[in-house]
Design a protein around this motif. Structure first.
Motif, PDB file in Angstrom:
ATOM      1  N   PRO A 101     -23.691  28.920  39.904  1.00 12.66           N
ATOM      2  CA  PRO A 101     -22.808  28.043  39.373  1.00 12.66           C
ATOM      3  C   PRO A 101     -23.516  27.586  38.146  1.00 12.66           C
ATOM      4  O   PRO A 101     -24.720  27.106  38.211  1.00 12.66           O
ATOM      5  CB  PRO A 101     -22.437  26.906  40.311  1.00 12.66           C
ATOM      6  N   GLU A 133     -23.742  24.128  35.868  1.00 15.06           N
ATOM      7  CA  GLU A 133     -23.399  22.917  35.762  1.00 15.06           C
ATOM      8  C   GLU A 133     -22.993  22.247  34.667  1.00 15.06           C
ATOM      9  O   GLU A 133     -23.711  22.645  33.561  1.00 15.06           O
ATOM     10  CB  GLU A 133     -24.524  22.126  36.351  1.00 15.06           C
ATOM     11  N   GLU A 186     -16.857  25.590  36.661  1.00 11.29           N
ATOM     12  CA  GLU A 186     -16.624  24.420  37.759  1.00 11.29           C
ATOM     13  C   GLU A 186     -14.964  24.722  38.026  1.00 11.29           C
ATOM     14  O   GLU A 186     -14.541  24.255  39.366  1.00 11.29           O
ATOM     15  CB  GLU A 186     -16.527  23.216  37.068  1.00 11.29           C
ATOM     16  N   VAL A 236     -17.062  20.966  41.039  1.00 14.63           N
ATOM     17  CA  VAL A 236     -18.020  19.976  40.292  1.00 14.63           C
ATOM     18  C   VAL A 236     -19.090  19.608  41.112  1.00 14.63           C
ATOM     19  O   VAL A 236     -20.243  19.722  41.210  1.00 14.63           O
ATOM     20  CB  VAL A 236     -17.280  18.826  39.610  1.00 14.63           C
ATOM     21  N   THR A 238     -13.684  18.241  42.926  1.00 10.69           N
ATOM     22  CA  THR A 238     -13.538  18.030  41.493  1.00 10.69           C
ATOM     23  C   THR A 238     -12.491  16.772  41.564  1.00 10.69           C
ATOM     24  O   THR A 238     -11.315  16.953  41.907  1.00 10.69           O
ATOM     25  CB  THR A 238     -12.933  19.265  40.607  1.00 10.69           C
ATOM     26  N   GLU A 245     -12.008  14.695  36.252  1.00 12.42           N
ATOM     27  CA  GLU A 245     -12.742  16.021  35.618  1.00 12.42           C
ATOM     28  C   GLU A 245     -11.490  17.142  35.570  1.00 12.42           C
ATOM     29  O   GLU A 245     -11.889  18.037  34.824  1.00 12.42           O
ATOM     30  CB  GLU A 245     -13.531  16.148  36.543  1.00 12.42           C
TER      31      GLU A 245
END
Length: 163
Positions: free
Chosen positions: A61, A63, A69, A74, A86, A90
């Protein structure tokens, strides 16, 4: 059966209750089975969509990268049975990034040998299925985008589970 990806609308209060549970996996699984939980299942194409959008497996993943994401969440809560969250604040960034994607161009340029070489889950990336896979990935992109728009409109977060 394989590993399936499920996205669930989750308010922060519910997320706090779930994350305080001694068995997060079981709590999330039970939450997903509630009739009032709004969810979207991407089935087994979560890694393929992540690779299409980022050129990386979801095992890596990225970041701070909203397209990564969007698929994997997240805030990782459990690495073993992958669960991430998440937060509502966000979601807007993810929607903005998804809206900027030219999915038709990505699909046209899609190279199945890159998927195979990167060992993208599941092992379905073969030439004979190419048109069907392209169609399915494009549809899942729009489904995921629509789901995040629901989260934005309902001012909730998104709980991601892949197991």
């Amino acid at each position: 059966m394989g590993m399936l990806g499920v996205y669930m609308l989750t308010d922060e209060n519910t997320m706090n209750i779930l994350s305080d549970n001694d068995n997060l996996f079981e709590a999330v699984e039970n939450y997903g089975e509630e009739k009032t939980t709004i969810s979207y299942g991407i089935d087994k194409l979560w890694d393929g969509l992540h690779f299409l959008l980022t050129d990386k497996s979801s095992q890596e993943p990225i970041e701070g990268e909203p397209l990564s994401e969007a698929v994997v969440g997240v805030h990782v809560l459990d690495c073993e049975s992958f669960i991430a969250y998440t937060a509502p604040y966000e979601i807007h960034t993810i929607i903005k990034a998804l809206n900027e994607v030219d999915i038709d161009t990505l699909i046209t340029k899609m190279n199945l040998s890159k998927f195979r070489k990167a060992k993208i889950y599941p092992n379905i990336w073969v030439k004979k299925n190419e048109e069907q896979l392209k169609k399915e990935l494009k549809q899942e992109f729009f489904n995921l985008k629509t789901f995040y728009e629901k989260a934005l409109n309902s001012q909730t977060g998104v709980l991601v589970s892949i197991y």
